[in-house]
Design a protein around this motif. Sequence first.
Motif, PDB file in Angstrom:
ATOM      1  N   ALA A  95      -0.427  -5.520   2.981  1.00 19.11           N
ATOM      2  CA  ALA A  95      -1.540  -4.649   3.375  1.00 19.11           C
ATOM      3  C   ALA A  95      -1.124  -3.182   3.285  1.00 19.11           C
ATOM      4  O   ALA A  95      -1.871  -2.344   2.766  1.00 19.11           O
ATOM      5  CB  ALA A  95      -2.004  -4.981   4.793  1.00 19.11           C
ATOM      6  N   ASP A  96       0.077  -2.864   3.770  1.00 22.85           N
ATOM      7  CA  ASP A  96       0.558  -1.485   3.710  1.00 22.85           C
ATOM      8  C   ASP A  96       0.767  -1.036   2.259  1.00 22.85           C
ATOM      9  O   ASP A  96       0.456   0.104   1.901  1.00 22.85           O
ATOM     10  CB  ASP A  96       1.853  -1.322   4.505  1.00 22.85           C
ATOM     11  N   GLY A  97       1.297  -1.940   1.425  1.00 26.47           N
ATOM     12  CA  GLY A  97       1.509  -1.602   0.020  1.00 26.47           C
ATOM     13  C   GLY A  97       0.189  -1.332  -0.701  1.00 26.47           C
ATOM     14  O   GLY A  97       0.072  -0.378  -1.475  1.00 26.47           O
ATOM     15  N   PHE A  98      -0.800  -2.144  -0.430  1.00 25.10           N
ATOM     16  CA  PHE A  98      -2.128  -1.945  -1.007  1.00 25.10           C
ATOM     17  C   PHE A  98      -2.696  -0.594  -0.574  1.00 25.10           C
ATOM     18  O   PHE A  98      -3.199   0.175  -1.403  1.00 25.10           O
ATOM     19  CB  PHE A  98      -3.056  -3.083  -0.580  1.00 25.10           C
ATOM     20  N   ALA A  99      -2.598  -0.283   0.715  1.00 25.94           N
ATOM     21  CA  ALA A  99      -3.113   0.992   1.224  1.00 25.94           C
ATOM     22  C   ALA A  99      -2.375   2.165   0.584  1.00 25.94           C
ATOM     23  O   ALA A  99      -2.988   3.184   0.237  1.00 25.94           O
ATOM     24  CB  ALA A  99      -2.983   1.049   2.749  1.00 25.94           C
TER      25      ALA A  99
END
Length: 110
Positions: A95-99
Amino acid sequence: MEDSYCLLPERISEQFSEIDSDIVMDLADSNPEYTEVKARMEELKRQNPVIGALLEGNGHLSFSSDEHESLKEFIRLYLRADNMEREHIYFRGHADGFAYLKKIGAFKTE
């Protein structure tokens, strides 16, 4: 792309302990099963002081048959909690990588 985004790995490394703690606290707040596992581990340590002594490395220890069974249960619960933490960290990383990719404009969402 801004230079501050290129320094992300270094920033994460410097703040990893705090990030990891925050993620595990989030897991405890959002997952009742995890909370129950951790509570049962604490209960086993309270009921069997030899488990705490083992974890803290206090000299020679011996276990009764019941304490040995409690230790085996504690280890099973520890591994279960550890797997839950690693899974939560894995998905949080996605999720953090996508953001992050979205923020730096690596792709557009509509």
